[in-house]
Design a protein around this motif. Sequence first.
Motif, PDB file in Angstrom:
ATOM      1  N   ALA A  71       0.819  -1.218   0.000  1.00 10.19           N
ATOM      2  CA  ALA A  71       0.000   0.000   0.000  1.00 10.19           C
ATOM      3  C   ALA A  71       0.849   1.262   0.000  1.00 10.19           C
ATOM      4  CB  ALA A  71      -0.921  -0.006   1.213  1.00 10.19           C
ATOM      5  N   GLU A  72       2.171   1.087   0.173  1.00  6.39           N
ATOM      6  CA  GLU A  72       3.118   2.211   0.190  1.00  6.39           C
ATOM      7  C   GLU A  72       2.812   3.188   1.320  1.00  6.39           C
ATOM      8  OE1 GLU A  72       2.793   3.713  -3.804  1.00  6.39           O
ATOM      9  OE2 GLU A  72       4.327   2.327  -4.541  1.00  6.39           O
ATOM     10  N   VAL A  73       2.558   2.614   2.491  1.00  8.88           N
ATOM     11  CA  VAL A  73       2.381   3.408   3.706  1.00  8.88           C
ATOM     12  C   VAL A  73       3.201   2.747   4.805  1.00  8.88           C
ATOM     13  CG1 VAL A  73       0.057   4.181   3.078  1.00  8.88           C
ATOM     14  CG2 VAL A  73       0.335   2.077   4.420  1.00  8.88           C
ATOM     15  N   SER A  74       3.249   3.363   5.967  1.00 11.20           N
ATOM     16  CA  SER A  74       4.000   2.788   7.072  1.00 11.20           C
ATOM     17  C   SER A  74       3.190   1.708   7.778  1.00 11.20           C
ATOM     18  CB  SER A  74       4.380   3.874   8.078  1.00 11.20           C
ATOM     19  OG  SER A  74       3.224   4.361   8.732  1.00 11.20           O
ATOM     20  N   ALA A  75       3.887   0.829   8.484  1.00 10.19           N
ATOM     21  CA  ALA A  75       3.202  -0.197   9.269  1.00 10.19           C
ATOM     22  C   ALA A  75       2.353   0.451  10.358  1.00 10.19           C
ATOM     23  CB  ALA A  75       4.225  -1.151   9.884  1.00 10.19           C
ATOM     24  N   ALA A  76       2.812   1.592  10.857  1.00 12.80           N
ATOM     25  CA  ALA A  76       2.046   2.310  11.882  1.00 12.80           C
ATOM     26  C   ALA A  76       0.707   2.780  11.330  1.00 12.80           C
ATOM     27  CB  ALA A  76       2.847   3.502  12.393  1.00 12.80           C
ATOM     28  N   THR A  77       0.722   3.215  10.054  1.00 10.14           N
ATOM     29  CA  THR A  77      -0.522   3.657   9.425  1.00 10.14           C
ATOM     30  C   THR A  77      -1.485   2.490   9.257  1.00 10.14           C
ATOM     31  OG1 THR A  77       0.555   5.472   8.249  1.00 10.14           O
ATOM     32  CG2 THR A  77      -1.534   4.670   7.336  1.00 10.14           C
ATOM     33  N   VAL A  78      -0.958   1.342   8.852  1.00  8.25           N
ATOM     34  CA  VAL A  78      -1.806   0.150   8.715  1.00  8.25           C
ATOM     35  C   VAL A  78      -2.422  -0.203  10.060  1.00  8.25           C
ATOM     36  CG1 VAL A  78      -1.860  -2.309   8.145  1.00  8.25           C
ATOM     37  CG2 VAL A  78      -0.483  -0.740   6.772  1.00  8.25           C
ATOM     38  N   SER A  79      -1.616  -0.150  11.109  1.00 10.84           N
ATOM     39  CA  SER A  79      -2.114  -0.447  12.446  1.00 10.84           C
ATOM     40  C   SER A  79      -3.223   0.524  12.849  1.00 10.84           C
ATOM     41  CB  SER A  79      -0.966  -0.381  13.458  1.00 10.84           C
ATOM     42  OG  SER A  79      -1.443  -0.630  14.765  1.00 10.84           O
ATOM     43  N   LYS A  80      -3.041   1.800  12.521  1.00 11.21           N
ATOM     44  CA  LYS A  80      -4.065   2.808  12.846  1.00 11.21           C
ATOM     45  C   LYS A  80      -5.362   2.545  12.093  1.00 11.21           C
ATOM     46  CE  LYS A  80      -0.923   6.593  14.093  1.00 11.21           C
ATOM     47  NZ  LYS A  80      -0.429   7.937  13.722  1.00 11.21           N
ATOM     48  N   VAL A  81      -5.229   2.100  10.850  1.00  8.04           N
ATOM     49  CA  VAL A  81      -6.430   1.777  10.074  1.00  8.04           C
ATOM     50  C   VAL A  81      -7.211   0.659  10.741  1.00  8.04           C
ATOM     51  CG1 VAL A  81      -7.276   0.800   7.899  1.00  8.04           C
ATOM     52  CG2 VAL A  81      -5.533   2.591   7.862  1.00  8.04           C
ATOM     53  N   PHE A  82      -6.509  -0.402  11.128  1.00  7.02           N
ATOM     54  CA  PHE A  82      -7.187  -1.554  11.733  1.00  7.02           C
ATOM     55  C   PHE A  82      -7.697  -1.273  13.142  1.00  7.02           C
ATOM     56  CE2 PHE A  82      -4.574  -4.272   8.711  1.00  7.02           C
ATOM     57  CZ  PHE A  82      -5.633  -4.429   7.840  1.00  7.02           C
ATOM     58  N   ASN A  83      -7.180  -0.203  13.740  1.00  5.73           N
ATOM     59  CA  ASN A  83      -7.644   0.154  15.082  1.00  5.73           C
ATOM     60  C   ASN A  83      -8.491   1.423  15.077  1.00  5.73           C
ATOM     61  OD1 ASN A  83      -6.374  -1.807  17.126  1.00  5.73           O
ATOM     62  ND2 ASN A  83      -4.623  -1.278  15.837  1.00  5.73           N
ATOM     63  N   ASP A  84      -8.912   1.826  13.859  1.00  2.51           N
ATOM     64  CA  ASP A  84      -9.899   2.905  13.696  1.00  2.51           C
ATOM     65  C   ASP A  84      -9.454   4.254  14.255  1.00  2.51           C
ATOM     66  OD1 ASP A  84     -11.808   1.173  12.460  1.00  2.51           O
ATOM     67  OD2 ASP A  84     -12.286   0.374  14.424  1.00  2.51           O
ATOM     68  N   TYR A  85      -8.195   4.588  14.053  1.00  3.54           N
ATOM     69  CA  TYR A  85      -7.747   5.920  14.465  1.00  3.54           C
ATOM     70  C   TYR A  85      -8.359   6.972  13.535  1.00  3.54           C
ATOM     71  CZ  TYR A  85      -4.277   4.290  17.850  1.00  3.54           C
ATOM     72  OH  TYR A  85      -3.673   3.740  18.950  1.00  3.54           O
ATOM     73  N   HIS A  86      -8.813   8.066  14.119  1.00  3.04           N
ATOM     74  CA  HIS A  86      -9.549   9.073  13.349  1.00  3.04           C
ATOM     75  C   HIS A  86      -8.663   9.880  12.408  1.00  3.04           C
ATOM     76  CE1 HIS A  86     -12.824   9.153  16.725  1.00  3.04           C
ATOM     77  NE2 HIS A  86     -12.738   7.997  16.093  1.00  3.04           N
ATOM     78  N   GLU A  87      -7.372  10.006  12.723  1.00  6.64           N
ATOM     79  CA  GLU A  87      -6.531  10.897  11.923  1.00  6.64           C
ATOM     80  C   GLU A  87      -6.162  10.325  10.551  1.00  6.64           C
ATOM     81  OE1 GLU A  87      -3.591   9.077  15.037  1.00  6.64           O
ATOM     82  OE2 GLU A  87      -5.701   9.653  14.915  1.00  6.64           O
ATOM     83  N   VAL A  88      -6.465   9.074  10.303  1.00  5.94           N
ATOM     84  CA  VAL A  88      -6.188   8.485   8.988  1.00  5.94           C
ATOM     85  C   VAL A  88      -7.319   8.847   8.031  1.00  5.94           C
ATOM     86  CG1 VAL A  88      -5.708   6.363   7.715  1.00  5.94           C
ATOM     87  CG2 VAL A  88      -4.990   6.576  10.111  1.00  5.94           C
ATOM     88  N   SER A  89      -6.981   9.336   6.853  1.00  2.76           N
ATOM     89  CA  SER A  89      -7.996   9.782   5.895  1.00  2.76           C
ATOM     90  C   SER A  89      -8.787   8.602   5.341  1.00  2.76           C
ATOM     91  CB  SER A  89      -7.348  10.537   4.735  1.00  2.76           C
ATOM     92  OG  SER A  89      -6.607   9.641   3.917  1.00  2.76           O
ATOM     93  N   ARG A  90     -10.013   8.893   4.862  1.00  2.43           N
ATOM     94  CA  ARG A  90     -10.843   7.842   4.256  1.00  2.43           C
ATOM     95  C   ARG A  90     -10.130   7.222   3.055  1.00  2.43           C
ATOM     96  NH1 ARG A  90     -16.106   6.512   3.583  1.00  2.43           N
ATOM     97  NH2 ARG A  90     -16.086   6.329   5.831  1.00  2.43           N
ATOM     98  N   LYS A  91      -9.459   8.057   2.256  1.00  2.00           N
ATOM     99  CA  LYS A  91      -8.764   7.553   1.066  1.00  2.00           C
ATOM    100  C   LYS A  91      -7.699   6.531   1.454  1.00  2.00           C
ATOM    101  CE  LYS A  91      -6.157   9.074  -3.003  1.00  2.00           C
ATOM    102  NZ  LYS A  91      -5.602  10.250  -3.736  1.00  2.00           N
ATOM    103  N   THR A  92      -6.925   6.857   2.495  1.00  2.00           N
ATOM    104  CA  THR A  92      -5.872   5.944   2.943  1.00  2.00           C
ATOM    105  C   THR A  92      -6.468   4.677   3.540  1.00  2.00           C
ATOM    106  OG1 THR A  92      -4.352   7.773   3.378  1.00  2.00           O
ATOM    107  CG2 THR A  92      -3.884   5.684   4.480  1.00  2.00           C
ATOM    108  N   LYS A  93      -7.543   4.831   4.331  1.00  2.00           N
ATOM    109  CA  LYS A  93      -8.203   3.659   4.904  1.00  2.00           C
ATOM    110  C   LYS A  93      -8.685   2.709   3.817  1.00  2.00           C
ATOM    111  CE  LYS A  93      -9.838   5.557   9.294  1.00  2.00           C
ATOM    112  NZ  LYS A  93     -11.007   5.932  10.114  1.00  2.00           N
ATOM    113  N   ASP A  94      -9.344   3.284   2.816  1.00  2.00           N
ATOM    114  CA  ASP A  94      -9.868   2.451   1.730  1.00  2.00           C
ATOM    115  C   ASP A  94      -8.737   1.734   0.995  1.00  2.00           C
ATOM    116  OD1 ASP A  94     -12.425   3.175   2.350  1.00  2.00           O
ATOM    117  OD2 ASP A  94     -12.651   4.638   0.746  1.00  2.00           O
ATOM    118  N   LYS A  95      -7.622   2.436   0.785  1.00  2.00           N
ATOM    119  CA  LYS A  95      -6.479   1.840   0.086  1.00  2.00           C
ATOM    120  C   LYS A  95      -5.902   0.677   0.891  1.00  2.00           C
ATOM    121  CE  LYS A  95      -1.968   3.069  -1.893  1.00  2.00           C
ATOM    122  NZ  LYS A  95      -0.991   4.174  -2.065  1.00  2.00           N
TER     123      LYS A  95
END
Length: 339
Positions: A11-35
């Motif tokens: 996905a060309e993002v950090s592992a921390a970002t992936v973790s935030k997506v799976f844990n529903d952190y609000h600061e991750v954008s919808r576009k990044t979550k969907d990707k």
Amino acid sequence: MITIYDIAKKAEVSAATVSKVFNDYHEVSRKTKDKVLKVADELGYVPNLAARSLKTNKSYLVGVIFSAELGIGLEHQLFSPILEAFRRRIGKLGYDTVFISKNLGNREIGYLEHAKYRNVDGVYIIAALADEVTVNRILASHIPCVTSDIKYSKTVQVISDNYKAAKDAVKYLYDMGHREIAHISGPSDILAAVERREGFLEGLRQVGIESQDFYEIEADAFTFEAAYKATEYFLSRFDENSRPTAIFVDADIMAVAVMKAISSIGLNVPLDISVMGFDDIVFAKYVTPELTTVSQDKELIGITVANVLYEQMNQGVIHEEVTRIPTKIIERASVMRRK
């Protein structure tokens, strides 16, 4: 085994970002979550829901309510594709779907009690009675709810633009040369029926046709049987010179009954009377003649419900009370152009 590091790399993002997506952190954008969710789906990643639940205090379950009193099941040709689109989308957002009934084992309970037992994070009320006590109890609770059928006070609803759709249907029939346009509606305690009747009357006004009460009749339910009975009585009012040339019907299943009732008295659809439905359910194109109808975007309704419910559960976002989904007219053979 697929890990979050594999997902992050693709996905060309950090592992921390992936973790935030799976844990529903609000600061991750919808576009990044969907990707990230798309990549996770492609790689076949299965998160550890038990671990996530302990960490986030969420069950990652959403409940779905079908009211047993309405006799609506999973085979319903309108609600089934909406529910399937909802299930797929909410699944991609990390949630499983469970059905919430008023029974648990052999014990009868309310929807709210069942929802609490399942510990659901939110509820989709796809079909229920407007004044049902147990439904109103869950709506008054802290559990986020979205509906796509009945309108409840202070509850987000995703629904087709019934009013405009009915106006468009009248305009279409008018443009096809019809001037004596009748309406067979669903029961007036259902919001969709009310909105479609209001749109029908406004459509007549806009094309310069005076509305006439004897060109309207209300069926007792959105069913084949109720529509057939209403049509039999409706057609008995007219002779050859006074009957309508076109009938707009509030649902496709009702429109099929209308066509059968017309045929039963020796008339032809569309040569004698044109018929136009609403929904575009699967068999609308398989009846004879193929049914001209207003198509509801069932997939978009289901996806929108999932997105709205997700945002309520995770971001506290409260949308407009009603979200309208556009419709379109599907031309087939049950409406004939009149000269």
